[in-house]
Design an enzyme around this catalytic site. Structure first.
Site, PDB file in Angstrom:
ATOM      1  N   PRO A  72       0.838  -1.193   0.000  1.00 38.44           N
ATOM      2  CA  PRO A  72       0.000   0.000   0.000  1.00 38.44           C
ATOM      3  C   PRO A  72       0.883   1.256   0.000  1.00 38.44           C
ATOM      4  O   PRO A  72       1.845   1.312   0.759  1.00 38.44           O
ATOM      5  CB  PRO A  72      -0.806  -0.107   1.301  1.00 38.44           C
ATOM      6  CG  PRO A  72      -0.273  -1.268   2.051  1.00 38.44           C
ATOM      7  CD  PRO A  72       0.731  -1.982   1.229  1.00 38.44           C
ATOM      8  N   PRO A  73       0.605   2.247  -0.887  1.00 45.15           N
ATOM      9  CA  PRO A  73       1.473   3.431  -0.955  1.00 45.15           C
ATOM     10  C   PRO A  73       1.313   4.338   0.254  1.00 45.15           C
ATOM     11  O   PRO A  73       0.260   4.337   0.899  1.00 45.15           O
ATOM     12  CB  PRO A  73       0.994   4.144  -2.229  1.00 45.15           C
ATOM     13  CG  PRO A  73      -0.415   3.692  -2.407  1.00 45.15           C
ATOM     14  CD  PRO A  73      -0.529   2.321  -1.811  1.00 45.15           C
ATOM     15  N   ARG A  74       2.347   5.096   0.552  1.00 44.79           N
ATOM     16  CA  ARG A  74       2.329   6.077   1.661  1.00 44.79           C
ATOM     17  C   ARG A  74       1.803   5.476   2.965  1.00 44.79           C
ATOM     18  O   ARG A  74       0.989   6.083   3.662  1.00 44.79           O
ATOM     19  CB  ARG A  74       1.512   7.308   1.276  1.00 44.79           C
ATOM     20  CG  ARG A  74       2.229   8.099   0.215  1.00 44.79           C
ATOM     21  CD  ARG A  74       1.633   9.448   0.053  1.00 44.79           C
ATOM     22  NE  ARG A  74       2.353  10.194  -0.964  1.00 44.79           N
ATOM     23  CZ  ARG A  74       1.916  11.299  -1.522  1.00 44.79           C
ATOM     24  NH1 ARG A  74       0.774  11.807  -1.151  1.00 44.79           N
ATOM     25  NH2 ARG A  74       2.631  11.917  -2.419  1.00 44.79           N
ATOM     26  N   GLY A  99       4.017   3.899   5.159  1.00 40.20           N
ATOM     27  CA  GLY A  99       5.160   3.673   6.045  1.00 40.20           C
ATOM     28  C   GLY A  99       5.759   2.292   5.855  1.00 40.20           C
ATOM     29  O   GLY A  99       6.457   1.795   6.725  1.00 40.20           O
ATOM     30  N   LEU A 100       5.476   1.677   4.699  1.00 37.56           N
ATOM     31  CA  LEU A 100       5.985   0.321   4.461  1.00 37.56           C
ATOM     32  C   LEU A 100       7.064   0.315   3.375  1.00 37.56           C
ATOM     33  O   LEU A 100       7.391  -0.742   2.817  1.00 37.56           O
ATOM     34  CB  LEU A 100       4.834  -0.624   4.083  1.00 37.56           C
ATOM     35  CG  LEU A 100       3.748  -0.749   5.158  1.00 37.56           C
ATOM     36  CD1 LEU A 100       2.592  -1.607   4.668  1.00 37.56           C
ATOM     37  CD2 LEU A 100       4.313  -1.331   6.459  1.00 37.56           C
ATOM     38  N   SER A 112       7.224   1.708   0.262  1.00 38.96           N
ATOM     39  CA  SER A 112       6.895   1.433  -1.148  1.00 38.96           C
ATOM     40  C   SER A 112       7.785   2.231  -2.099  1.00 38.96           C
ATOM     41  O   SER A 112       8.216   1.703  -3.131  1.00 38.96           O
ATOM     42  CB  SER A 112       5.415   1.667  -1.436  1.00 38.96           C
ATOM     43  OG  SER A 112       5.131   3.025  -1.527  1.00 38.96           O
ATOM     44  N   SER A 113       8.113   3.481  -1.757  1.00 38.84           N
ATOM     45  CA  SER A 113       8.962   4.257  -2.675  1.00 38.84           C
ATOM     46  C   SER A 113      10.373   3.662  -2.741  1.00 38.84           C
ATOM     47  O   SER A 113      10.960   3.570  -3.812  1.00 38.84           O
ATOM     48  CB  SER A 113       8.999   5.734  -2.271  1.00 38.84           C
ATOM     49  OG  SER A 113       9.612   5.895  -1.016  1.00 38.84           O
ATOM     50  N   ASP A 137      15.177   2.660   4.729  1.00 37.01           N
ATOM     51  CA  ASP A 137      14.257   1.952   3.830  1.00 37.01           C
ATOM     52  C   ASP A 137      15.005   1.267   2.690  1.00 37.01           C
ATOM     53  O   ASP A 137      14.746   0.111   2.362  1.00 37.01           O
ATOM     54  CB  ASP A 137      13.252   2.931   3.191  1.00 37.01           C
ATOM     55  CG  ASP A 137      12.312   3.548   4.192  1.00 37.01           C
ATOM     56  OD1 ASP A 137      12.700   3.690   5.358  1.00 37.01           O
ATOM     57  OD2 ASP A 137      11.186   3.907   3.796  1.00 37.01           O
TER      58      ASP A 137
HETATM   59  O1  PMV Z   1       9.194   5.973   4.958  1.00 32.92           O
HETATM   60  P1  PMV Z   1       8.474   5.991   6.261  1.00 32.92           P
HETATM   61  O2  PMV Z   1       7.213   6.697   6.234  1.00 32.92           O
HETATM   62  O3  PMV Z   1       8.399   4.595   6.808  1.00 32.92           O
HETATM   63  O4  PMV Z   1       9.366   6.815   7.339  1.00 32.92           O
HETATM   64  C1  PMV Z   1      10.708   6.711   7.390  1.00 32.92           C
HETATM   65  C2  PMV Z   1      11.206   6.705   8.798  1.00 32.92           C
HETATM   66  C3  PMV Z   1      11.780   7.997   9.337  1.00 32.92           C
HETATM   67  O5  PMV Z   1      12.639   7.625  10.402  1.00 32.92           O
HETATM   68  C4  PMV Z   1      10.663   8.867   9.885  1.00 32.92           C
HETATM   69  C5  PMV Z   1      12.565   8.805   8.307  1.00 32.92           C
HETATM   70  C6  PMV Z   1      13.874   8.181   7.857  1.00 32.92           C
HETATM   71  O6  PMV Z   1      14.366   8.609   6.804  1.00 32.92           O
HETATM   72  O7  PMV Z   1      14.434   7.323   8.552  1.00 32.92           O
END
Ligand code: PMV
Length: 317
Positions: free
Chosen positions: A95-97, A99-100, A102-103, A146
């Site tokens: 699922p986009p946006r 926190g998993l 996806s980007s 990520d």
């Molecule tokens: O990409 P997200 O929405 O899972 O957030 C990244 C996690 C943060 O610690 C908030 C930012 C980062 O770059 O580590």
């Protein structure tokens, strides 16, 4: 030849936000991700199966949502000194946006598939470096967690600017992911935390240190199978992140529902402000937790750990 690459999404088990300021975080690859298919071509086009959007890189009006992928392809071509382009198709079950990641998984899969279609199998370090250029467009000041998790897979202790430490799980660890369905921008939440830090610098710095110590403890607890200890740490992280102002009612409702059933621990994961909740469960608890939180979440799925990282392969057309 068709070049494929698959890269998983991620959960941050603990340490998000503090990781931006130098804390060590704990993160893991999940069982959902993005597949990219690239074929060498005289021009470069991108098609996103999820967004149903197409872009031609020679045109000036590239859709905003495809710009990070365009940046990833350009970075690969420049790095390889390549004039040929690629026809890229991308499909994700994340699922986009939410926190998993996806980007990041899209960027990692795009970099690997593009290079492979142009005849180069990049090392993991090369993929990570090039995918980061796309991530900078999305997150402005990403810690890199990520991209590292998506490329390397498994369970990692991550500190900004250092090579992550891969951890070994002696047995499967069961997480459930529950999405709020509330979309948000990571950069907005990072800004909110930046302001909080500016107003409370000493306290925030002490949290950065606590976050590192608790991430190490959580890593040790997960690796040794002490899930009760790991769960207790997750709950405390949720309280701290909530106090910084990045939780919302929808997240707290899911956390409360999870803990009222058989969850061992639950917290928001990633930037907060929406996105997803991670729930640590015993193997027997998974079904019950999924049933309970399905009433208050938009999407729920189980993700046993560990999961593999980037995989790329060629297939005859
Ligand atoms: O990409 P997200 O929405 O899972 O957030 C990244 C996690 C943060 O610690 C908030 C930012 C980062 O770059 O580590």
């Amino acid at each position: 030849m068709k070049a494929y690459a698959y890269a998983p999404g991620k959960i941050i088990v603990c340490g998000e936000h503090f990781v931006v300021y130098g804390a060590t975080a704990l993160a893991a690859a999940i069982n959902k991700g993005t597949t990219a298919l690239a074929e060498s071509s005289s021009t470069t086009t991108i098609y996103s199966n999820n967004l149903k959007v197409q872009a031609d890189l020679s045109a000036s009006n590239i859709p905003e949502k495809l710009k990070p992928l365009a940046a990833a392809i350009t970075a690969v071509k420049e790095y390889l000194n390549e004039r040929r382009g690629v026809k890229l198709k991308i499909r994700s079950d994340l699922p986009p946006r939410s926190g998993l990641g996806s980007s990041s998984s899209s960027a990692v899969a795009t970099v690997a598939a593009t290079a492979l279609a142009l005849g180069h199998k990049l090392s993991l370090d090369e993929v990570i470096k090039l995918a980061m250029s796309a991530e900078r467009l999305v997150h402005k000041n990403p810690s890199g967690v990520d991209v590292q998790v998506s490329a390397r897979g498994g369970l990692l202790l991550f500190k900004k600017g250092a090579t992550p430490e891969a951890l070994h799980l002696s047995r499967t660890v069961n997480f459930v992911v529950a999405c709020t369905g509330v979309e948000r921008r990571t950069s907005d939440l990072i800004e909110r935390v930046r302001v909080w830090r500016e107003q409370n610098p000493s306290l925030f710095n002490s949290f950065v240190e606590s976050s590192t110590i608790m991430s190490w403890c959580c890593a040790d607890a997960l690796c040794s199978g002490d899930l009760r200890r790991a769960g207790a740490i997750l709950n405390f992280f949720h309280a701290a992140l909530s106090w910084l102002g990045i939780s919302i009612k929808e997240i707290d409702t899911i956390v409360e529902a999870a803990l009222s059933s058989s969850a061992l621990g639950a917290k928001l994961t990633g930037a907060g402000g929406g996105g997803s909740v991670i729930i640590l469960c015993s193997e027997e608890g998974v079904e019950n937790v999924i049933k309970t939180v399905s009433n208050v979440a938009s999407e729920v799925f189980a993700t046993p750990l560990p999961n593999r990282g980037l995989k790329s392969w060629l297939q005859k057309s």
